[in-house]
Design an enzyme around this catalytic site. Structure first.
Site, PDB file in Angstrom:
ATOM      1  N   ALA A  24       0.854  -1.192   0.000  1.00 17.88           N
ATOM      2  CA  ALA A  24       0.000   0.000   0.000  1.00 17.88           C
ATOM      3  C   ALA A  24       0.889   1.241   0.000  1.00 17.88           C
ATOM      4  CB  ALA A  24      -0.871  -0.006   1.249  1.00 17.88           C
TER       5      ALA A  24
ATOM      6  N   GLY B  41       0.783  -5.160   0.871  1.00 14.49           N
ATOM      7  CA  GLY B  41      -0.334  -5.302  -0.062  1.00 14.49           C
ATOM      8  C   GLY B  41       0.074  -5.900  -1.399  1.00 14.49           C
TER       9      GLY B  41
ATOM     10  N   GLU C 164       0.072  -9.561  -0.698  1.00  9.77           N
ATOM     11  CA  GLU C 164      -1.332  -9.962  -0.534  1.00  9.77           C
ATOM     12  C   GLU C 164      -2.051 -10.043  -1.884  1.00  9.77           C
ATOM     13  OE1 GLU C 164      -1.652  -6.814   2.429  1.00  9.77           O
ATOM     14  OE2 GLU C 164      -2.636  -8.237   3.755  1.00  9.77           O
TER      15      GLU C 164
ATOM     16  N   GLU D  75       4.218  -5.146   7.484  1.00 11.90           N
ATOM     17  CA  GLU D  75       3.323  -4.128   8.052  1.00 11.90           C
ATOM     18  C   GLU D  75       3.600  -3.810   9.507  1.00 11.90           C
ATOM     19  OE1 GLU D  75       2.370  -6.448   5.911  1.00 11.90           O
ATOM     20  OE2 GLU D  75       0.752  -5.721   4.622  1.00 11.90           O
TER      21      GLU D  75
END
Ligand code: CAA
Length: 259
Positions: free
Chosen positions: A67, A110, A113, A133
């Site tokens: 992200a 992300g 993911e 994270e």
């Protein structure tokens, strides 16, 4: 001035290449890129010529670095409750086409993911997978805490999440995070090989099998096996089943019609 696009798309012989292209930020996934991925996904879903979707990163150095941390910093608690990245990745998992993540370079947070939400993962030697994270004081929030443990097991997932360690493509294959590990110059060849194996199958059967695995995985065995039975009953009613079985008996390649 025309705004720069962060996602390139190209269709080659039934394969929809969705390329993340924000090289200057290591293909970090900001709101604009996520919206563009969703738009491309919708387009691929509607296009009958598309059989397989390949997600990859431009530049060779990074699949996606997670992200966008600058956007994330400004986000308020309740904003984390919107579907956002997690919702998009669910959509990828639920997509009717087969999805392949082709990972070169960083697949972090992300980005990792995103690869986990795809059906099949291929990595190169320079791939670097991790869920860092916790270094930022947050947790993996786009399916990482759930999909990683379902794919590589709870112990290994906890280790990766709690230490934030980064593993390369070879290690990722060893622990089952990816199905294939190839040299960088063999990546395109491998994508085409895997995609062409998938594309030779009946499209209805592909969807039924994919959803039986994804949906059944989180259910009790009894219900999951019932989903399998019902899916098989649907497959038995298709022309593709007649074609597939007839082609075997006649010793020829099946020509499936998606019916
Ligand atoms: N968000 C925003 N910008 C990012 C970014 C990210 N996730 N990752 C890299 N960038 C930017 C950097 O800020 C830098 O920009 P400037 O040139 O403007 O300074 C540029 O990309 C290049 O980055 P580096 O100089 O750091 O490049 P590097 O090759 O030395 O390192 C890297 C690459 C290891 C990927 C490193 O950039 C890094 O650690 N990135 C962050 C990875 C991360 O923590 N990801 C998780 C994000 S949180 C998340 O994803 C939450 C979730 O569950 C959904």
């Amino acid at each position: 001035m025309e705004p720069v696009s962060y996602v390139d798309v190209e269709i080659q012989q039934g394969i929809y290449f969705l390329t993340l292209n924000r090289i200057e930020a290591r293909n970090a996934l900001d709101a604009k890129m996520l919206a563009e991925i969703e738009g491309a996904l919708d387009e691929a879903e509607k296009n009958q010529d598309v059989k397989v979707i390949v997600v990859q990163g431009a530049g060779g150095k990074s699949f996606a670095a997670g992200a966008d941390i600058k956007q994330l910093q400004a986000r308020k608690p309740l904003e984390a409750l919107v579907p956002g990245m997690q919702g998009l990745y669910k959509k990828i998992e639920n997509c009717s086409k087969v999805t392949i993540a082709a990972v070169e370079g960083y697949a972090l947070g992300g980005g990792c993911e995103l690869a986990l939400a795809c059906d099949i993962r291929i990595a190169t030697k320079n791939a670097k997978f991790g869920l860092p994270e916790l270094n930022l004081g947050i947790i993996p929030g786009a399916g990482g805490t759930q999909r990683l443990s379902r794919i590589i097991g709870k112990g290994r997932a906890l280790d990766m999440i709690l230490t934030g360690k980064i593993i390369d493509g070879e290690e990722a294959e060893r622990i089952g995070l990816v199905s294939y590990y190839v040299e960088r110059d063999k990546l395109k060849e491998k994508i085409e090989e895997v995609a062409s194996q998938v594309m030779r199958k009946g499209p209805v059967a592909i969807q039924l099998a994919k959803h039986a695995v994804h949906k059944g995985y989180d259910l009790d065995m009894e219900t999951a096996l019932w989903i399998e039975k019902l899916s098989q009953a649907v497959a038995f009613g298709t022309e593709d089943k007649q074609e597939g079985t007839t082609a075997f008996i006649e010793k020829r390649q099946a020509e499936f019609q998606n019916k």
